[in-house]
Write a protein that holds these residues in place. Structure first.
Motif: not given
Length: 232
Positions: A164-165, A215-218, A148, A161-162
């Protein structure tokens, strides 16, 4: 001390601020109830480590292990992540760094709502921190690797942010996806992740940070096998 997976707990971490010419040594202090504590250091004229203060700085008052730390170069903060023994979850905090000094922020936040192992953190530039860990989403039956992104909110704290990815979305208790580590490729603006997948192969993926602060994610590319059936 180990966690049953063959990997030794990490009780120490180190990072360095080029802005303040000061480093941080973070550790679990057995004599103070296993608190997460630290010392500032710099390098003296003889080329040796110099500890400006004889007193430890308490970062977190509780039992913590599996410690990692990184320098947020944009905001000149040290970000720290660690596993809390009482709930087995990954937590984060940060400290301010000055010339020869470290000041605890007092801010702590839960990175995972479920048990997690071996949290890692890296600076991704522009006030962004990536935290990675292996999580148990289903009471010991599902272990998967996640990342994240956290953003500095501009004044007082880091914000998740957005969400857990998943880096590798397969993994069970008998065939887990775990032991993740990450690095930042600055010129390509990519996160590089290496981990053991559910086949116990060493695998690698490249991640891209998308979205905006808060809202960042990966998003992750295709998995590449580095080595097959490798030992943990």
């Amino acid at each position: 001390s180990g966690d049953g997976s063959g990997k030794t707990f990490k009780f120490n971490a180190i990072t360095f601020s080029e802005t303040s010419s000061t480093g941080g040594l973070f550790f679990r202090n057995y004599t103070t109830g296993n608190n997460l504590e630290c010392r500032a250091f710099n390098i003296n004229s003889s080329g040796n480590a110099n500890i400006p203060s004889a007193s430890n700085v308490t970062v977190l008052n509780d039992d913590y292990s599996q410690i990692d730390a990184c320098w947020d170069a944009t905001n000149n903060k040290f970000f720290i992540t660690a596993k809390k023994d009482s709930d087995d979850k990954a937590w984060g905090t940060w400290v301010s760094v000055g010339s020869g000094s470290i000041t605890a922020s007092g801010n702590t936040f839960e990175l995972t709502g479920v048990p997690a192992n071996h949290p890692q953190c890296i600076d991704c530039g522009s006030g962004r921190i990536a935290a990675a860990y292996s999580v148990d989403w289903s009471s010991g039956s599902v272990w998967r690797t996640y990342v994240q992104i956290l953003d500095w909110n501009g004044s007082s704290n880091y914000q998740t942010s957005g969400g857990h990815t998943s880096v590798s979305n397969n993994g069970t208790s008998s065939s887990p996806s775990n032991q993740i580590d990450i690095a930042w490729h600055a010129s390509e603006s990519k996160i590089i992740a290496v981990y053991h997948n559910e086949n116990n192969d060493v695998a690698c993926k490249v991640g891209t940070i998308t979205g905006t602060p808060g809202t960042h994610y990966t998003s992750w590319g295709s998995e590449v096998t580095v080595a097959t059936a490798a030992e943990l």
